[in-house]
Design a protein around this motif. Structure first.
Motif, PDB file in Angstrom:
ATOM      1  N   LEU A  49       0.870  29.773   1.406  1.00 58.35           N
ATOM      2  CA  LEU A  49       0.037  29.650   0.218  1.00 58.35           C
ATOM      3  C   LEU A  49      -1.413  29.750   0.667  1.00 58.35           C
ATOM      4  O   LEU A  49      -1.860  28.981   1.527  1.00 58.35           O
ATOM      5  N   VAL A  50      -2.137  30.713   0.111  1.00 55.03           N
ATOM      6  CA  VAL A  50      -3.511  30.972   0.526  1.00 55.03           C
ATOM      7  C   VAL A  50      -4.459  30.661  -0.625  1.00 55.03           C
ATOM      8  O   VAL A  50      -4.235  31.104  -1.759  1.00 55.03           O
ATOM      9  N   ARG A  51      -5.485  29.900  -0.320  1.00 54.59           N
ATOM     10  CA  ARG A  51      -6.576  29.724  -1.277  1.00 54.59           C
ATOM     11  C   ARG A  51      -7.469  30.954  -1.163  1.00 54.59           C
ATOM     12  O   ARG A  51      -8.109  31.180  -0.129  1.00 54.59           O
ATOM     13  N   VAL A  52      -7.488  31.762  -2.193  1.00 51.46           N
ATOM     14  CA  VAL A  52      -8.160  33.061  -2.141  1.00 51.46           C
ATOM     15  C   VAL A  52      -9.673  32.881  -2.167  1.00 51.46           C
ATOM     16  O   VAL A  52     -10.214  32.191  -3.032  1.00 51.46           O
ATOM     17  N   ARG A  53     -10.344  33.524  -1.216  1.00 51.37           N
ATOM     18  CA  ARG A  53     -11.802  33.539  -1.202  1.00 51.37           C
ATOM     19  C   ARG A  53     -12.344  34.887  -1.688  1.00 51.37           C
ATOM     20  O   ARG A  53     -13.443  34.962  -2.227  1.00 51.37           O
ATOM     21  N   ALA A  54     -11.574  35.947  -1.464  1.00 52.02           N
ATOM     22  CA  ALA A  54     -11.991  37.276  -1.924  1.00 52.02           C
ATOM     23  C   ALA A  54     -10.751  38.148  -2.093  1.00 52.02           C
ATOM     24  O   ALA A  54      -9.725  37.957  -1.437  1.00 52.02           O
ATOM     25  N   ALA A  55     -10.853  39.102  -3.009  1.00 52.25           N
ATOM     26  CA  ALA A  55      -9.808  40.093  -3.235  1.00 52.25           C
ATOM     27  C   ALA A  55     -10.509  41.422  -3.490  1.00 52.25           C
ATOM     28  O   ALA A  55     -11.728  41.461  -3.646  1.00 52.25           O
ATOM     29  N   THR A  56      -9.748  42.515  -3.508  1.00 47.96           N
ATOM     30  CA  THR A  56     -10.385  43.800  -3.784  1.00 47.96           C
ATOM     31  C   THR A  56      -9.590  44.597  -4.806  1.00 47.96           C
ATOM     32  O   THR A  56      -8.388  44.391  -4.994  1.00 47.96           O
ATOM     33  N   VAL A  57     -10.292  45.516  -5.464  1.00 44.28           N
ATOM     34  CA  VAL A  57      -9.686  46.384  -6.474  1.00 44.28           C
ATOM     35  C   VAL A  57      -9.217  47.668  -5.806  1.00 44.28           C
ATOM     36  O   VAL A  57      -9.924  48.257  -4.989  1.00 44.28           O
ATOM     37  N   ASN A  58      -8.016  48.102  -6.160  1.00 42.98           N
ATOM     38  CA  ASN A  58      -7.464  49.379  -5.705  1.00 42.98           C
ATOM     39  C   ASN A  58      -7.102  50.232  -6.908  1.00 42.98           C
ATOM     40  O   ASN A  58      -6.944  49.719  -8.030  1.00 42.98           O
ATOM     41  N   LEU A 313     -13.967  49.694  13.247  1.00 45.55           N
ATOM     42  CA  LEU A 313     -13.639  49.846  11.836  1.00 45.55           C
ATOM     43  C   LEU A 313     -14.533  48.919  11.026  1.00 45.55           C
ATOM     44  O   LEU A 313     -14.482  47.703  11.198  1.00 45.55           O
ATOM     45  N   VAL A 314     -15.361  49.507  10.171  1.00 45.79           N
ATOM     46  CA  VAL A 314     -16.323  48.715   9.395  1.00 45.79           C
ATOM     47  C   VAL A 314     -16.044  48.895   7.900  1.00 45.79           C
ATOM     48  O   VAL A 314     -16.171  49.999   7.369  1.00 45.79           O
ATOM     49  N   PRO A 315     -15.636  47.839   7.198  1.00 41.47           N
ATOM     50  CA  PRO A 315     -15.429  47.949   5.748  1.00 41.47           C
ATOM     51  C   PRO A 315     -16.744  48.206   5.029  1.00 41.47           C
ATOM     52  O   PRO A 315     -17.773  47.618   5.366  1.00 41.47           O
ATOM     53  N   VAL A 316     -16.702  49.087   4.043  1.00 39.61           N
ATOM     54  CA  VAL A 316     -17.882  49.390   3.233  1.00 39.61           C
ATOM     55  C   VAL A 316     -17.648  48.830   1.839  1.00 39.61           C
ATOM     56  O   VAL A 316     -16.625  49.124   1.206  1.00 39.61           O
ATOM     57  N   ILE A 317     -18.569  48.025   1.346  1.00 38.52           N
ATOM     58  CA  ILE A 317     -18.441  47.394   0.034  1.00 38.52           C
ATOM     59  C   ILE A 317     -19.464  47.980  -0.920  1.00 38.52           C
ATOM     60  O   ILE A 317     -20.661  48.004  -0.622  1.00 38.52           O
ATOM     61  N   ASP A 318     -18.988  48.456  -2.051  1.00 35.31           N
ATOM     62  CA  ASP A 318     -19.858  49.035  -3.067  1.00 35.31           C
ATOM     63  C   ASP A 318     -20.479  47.934  -3.929  1.00 35.31           C
ATOM     64  O   ASP A 318     -21.694  47.793  -4.003  1.00 35.31           O
ATOM     65  N   ARG A 319     -19.632  47.131  -4.575  1.00 40.87           N
ATOM     66  CA  ARG A 319     -20.102  46.067  -5.462  1.00 40.87           C
ATOM     67  C   ARG A 319     -19.187  44.857  -5.344  1.00 40.87           C
ATOM     68  O   ARG A 319     -18.046  44.965  -4.890  1.00 40.87           O
ATOM     69  N   THR A 320     -19.697  43.718  -5.779  1.00 38.15           N
ATOM     70  CA  THR A 320     -18.878  42.513  -5.876  1.00 38.15           C
ATOM     71  C   THR A 320     -18.936  41.979  -7.304  1.00 38.15           C
ATOM     72  O   THR A 320     -19.953  42.099  -7.985  1.00 38.15           O
ATOM     73  N   TYR A 321     -17.818  41.397  -7.734  1.00 34.46           N
ATOM     74  CA  TYR A 321     -17.693  40.800  -9.065  1.00 34.46           C
ATOM     75  C   TYR A 321     -17.024  39.436  -8.913  1.00 34.46           C
ATOM     76  O   TYR A 321     -16.292  39.188  -7.948  1.00 34.46           O
ATOM     77  N   GLY A 322     -17.244  38.562  -9.890  1.00 38.24           N
ATOM     78  CA  GLY A 322     -16.545  37.292  -9.918  1.00 38.24           C
ATOM     79  C   GLY A 322     -15.145  37.448 -10.489  1.00 38.24           C
ATOM     80  O   GLY A 322     -14.811  38.482 -11.079  1.00 38.24           O
ATOM     81  N   LEU A 323     -14.323  36.414 -10.336  1.00 37.16           N
ATOM     82  CA  LEU A 323     -12.940  36.492 -10.815  1.00 37.16           C
ATOM     83  C   LEU A 323     -12.873  36.804 -12.304  1.00 37.16           C
ATOM     84  O   LEU A 323     -12.061  37.610 -12.745  1.00 37.16           O
ATOM     85  N   GLU A 325     -14.788  38.549 -13.939  1.00 35.22           N
ATOM     86  CA  GLU A 325     -15.317  39.887 -14.199  1.00 35.22           C
ATOM     87  C   GLU A 325     -14.384  41.000 -13.745  1.00 35.22           C
ATOM     88  O   GLU A 325     -14.783  42.156 -13.682  1.00 35.22           O
ATOM     89  N   VAL A 326     -13.135  40.664 -13.433  1.00 36.58           N
ATOM     90  CA  VAL A 326     -12.175  41.678 -12.985  1.00 36.58           C
ATOM     91  C   VAL A 326     -12.056  42.844 -13.966  1.00 36.58           C
ATOM     92  O   VAL A 326     -12.006  44.012 -13.547  1.00 36.58           O
ATOM     93  N   PRO A 327     -11.999  42.621 -15.293  1.00 33.86           N
ATOM     94  CA  PRO A 327     -11.937  43.774 -16.204  1.00 33.86           C
ATOM     95  C   PRO A 327     -13.098  44.752 -15.998  1.00 33.86           C
ATOM     96  O   PRO A 327     -12.892  45.977 -16.000  1.00 33.86           O
ATOM     97  N   ASP A 328     -14.310  44.230 -15.793  1.00 33.82           N
ATOM     98  CA  ASP A 328     -15.458  45.098 -15.544  1.00 33.82           C
ATOM     99  C   ASP A 328     -15.317  45.828 -14.212  1.00 33.82           C
ATOM    100  O   ASP A 328     -15.683  47.007 -14.096  1.00 33.82           O
ATOM    101  N   ALA A 329     -14.790  45.138 -13.206  1.00 32.96           N
ATOM    102  CA  ALA A 329     -14.621  45.755 -11.887  1.00 32.96           C
ATOM    103  C   ALA A 329     -13.622  46.904 -11.942  1.00 32.96           C
ATOM    104  O   ALA A 329     -13.858  47.979 -11.367  1.00 32.96           O
ATOM    105  N   VAL A 343     -15.189  44.494  -4.531  1.00 32.16           N
ATOM    106  CA  VAL A 343     -14.684  43.196  -4.119  1.00 32.16           C
ATOM    107  C   VAL A 343     -14.763  42.179  -5.241  1.00 32.16           C
ATOM    108  O   VAL A 343     -15.736  42.160  -6.010  1.00 32.16           O
ATOM    109  N   ILE A 344     -13.747  41.327  -5.325  1.00 31.52           N
ATOM    110  CA  ILE A 344     -13.716  40.203  -6.262  1.00 31.52           C
ATOM    111  C   ILE A 344     -13.906  38.926  -5.446  1.00 31.52           C
ATOM    112  O   ILE A 344     -13.130  38.660  -4.531  1.00 31.52           O
ATOM    113  N   THR A 345     -14.928  38.148  -5.760  1.00 32.08           N
ATOM    114  CA  THR A 345     -15.133  36.874  -5.072  1.00 32.08           C
ATOM    115  C   THR A 345     -14.540  35.760  -5.918  1.00 32.08           C
ATOM    116  O   THR A 345     -14.686  35.729  -7.128  1.00 32.08           O
ATOM    117  N   VAL A 346     -13.853  34.842  -5.237  1.00 32.91           N
ATOM    118  CA  VAL A 346     -13.156  33.763  -5.939  1.00 32.91           C
ATOM    119  C   VAL A 346     -13.748  32.440  -5.470  1.00 32.91           C
ATOM    120  O   VAL A 346     -13.668  32.127  -4.285  1.00 32.91           O
TER     121      VAL A 346
END
Length: 346
Positions: A49-58, A313-323, A325-329, A343-346
């Motif tokens: 069980l992980v307490r999510v700190r960040a997720a990403t949109v695919n 390997l360097v991840p590139v992040i375009d934008r971040t949204y809050g949980l 704001e997922v519909p907008d992301a 990225v979604i920040t939680v």
């Protein structure tokens, strides 16, 4: 309640309680995604069980959100006929282990991890221990969450299916997207000469990731150029099978992986090209034509973590949204404005 095992690993039994999550009960636009209060999950014996700190949109997220293409609703997986089988959206995550199942020995509460499992757009997610890996120490949670699905897809597409070797010429179509930005970097790691195809505003980005050559699709159609490649990794699905094969050297490999953008609903979408490729593959002699079937893999996550730790390997992040704001992301991603990872920040 806290329990101590004979091995000395601490396990916390999590029962009850609620959490916030992005849920979906029917197909449609981003408006069908709701920030809801749901039961907090408890890990099975082989889960963490992980307490999510960040997720990403695919791209997978908007495909499942819309049930598009319609044909995919009949196939096994996240989609169902009238609504998604998995109610909580999201796949990639990074966070902190909250509790572990009875048979889990690799992790303990407090470990920083990342991985891939359904239900990542939430405050907590349960994931099988074999699709979770320790987070690279030099990456933020946001950067680590960008890795699992996209970087794993790029790794399997180039190393495993493309069999890229040093000195080969590789072309990545869709080089500025989530998978594409990792594919450019992994192609260089494998020793290839990499040509990246992207739009005008992303030329400098993909060049900065190590691409040897960049083709602006607004200026040139790579399928009409005279260049020939050992491996073509197509992430867009915007050219015919004949046109893509024309770019290959004799004995070269074409790897197809998804593609498509939202056009308001389609019967086949990118599956049309994939189905044609599967049917034609048995009759093609001069080239290898493969459809990538990527899946979560712990060993691959470990490889990606090592590459990220080394700075390869360097991840590139375009934008971040809050949980919330997922519909907008997802709207941003499906409208084809996103580059690299959102990225979604939680």
């Amino acid at each position: 309640m806290t329990m101590t095992t004979p091995e000395g690993a601490t396990r916390r039994s999590v029962r009850g309680g609620t959490m916030k999550a992005i849920t979906q009960d029917r197909y449609g636009s981003p408006d069908v995604l709701l920030l809801s209060e749901v039961d907090r999950p408890a890990p099975a014996d082989d889960q963490v069980l992980v307490r999510v700190r960040a997720a990403t949109v695919n791209a997978r997220d908007w495909h499942v959100m819309r049930g598009d293409p319609y044909l995919a609703r009949l196939m096994p997986g996240a989609m169902g006929l009238r609504g998604p089988r998995a109610r909580i959206r999201g796949t990639d995550f990074a966070g902190v282990v909250e509790a572990v199942g009875a048979r889990v020995t690799r992790f303990r509460p407090g470990d920083e991890v990342y991985g891939e499992a359904d239900g990542a757009f939430a405050e907590y997610v349960c994931a099988p221990h074999d699709v979770v890996e320790h987070k690279p120490a030099n990456l933020t949670f946001e950067q680590a969450a960008a890795l699992p699905l996209a970087a794993n897809t790029a790794l399997m597409g180039l190393r495993d299916q493309g069999r890229v070797r040093p000195g080969q010429r590789v072309l990545v179509n869709g080089a500025s997207g989530g998978v594409g930005t990792f594919a450019v970097q992994l192609g260089k790691w494998l020793g290839a000469e990499v040509t990246a195809v992207c739009g005008t505003r992303n030329v400098e980005l993909v060049a900065s990731l190590g691409a040897d050559h960049v083709i602006d699709y607004n200026q040139d159609d790579f399928t009409r150029d005279t260049g020939r490649y050992d491996v073509v990794f197509d992430l867009v699905g915007n050219h015919s099978l004949t046109a893509l094969r024309r770019t290959l050297k004799t004995g070269g490999t074409l790897v197809l992986s998804g593609g498509g953008v939202s056009t308001g609903g389609s019967l086949f979408g990118p599956l049309g090209l994939i189905v044609r490729a599967k049917l034609a593959a048995a009759f093609i002699r001069r080239h290898r034509v493969l459809v990538l079937d990527a899946w979560p893999d712990r060993e691959n996550l470990a490889t990606l973590a090592e590459l990220a730790q080394a700075g390869t390997l360097v991840p590139v992040i375009d934008r971040t949204y809050g949980l919330g704001e997922v519909p907008d992301a997802i709207r941003y991603v499906e409208d084809e404005h996103a580059r690299a990872k959102v990225v979604i920040t939680v």
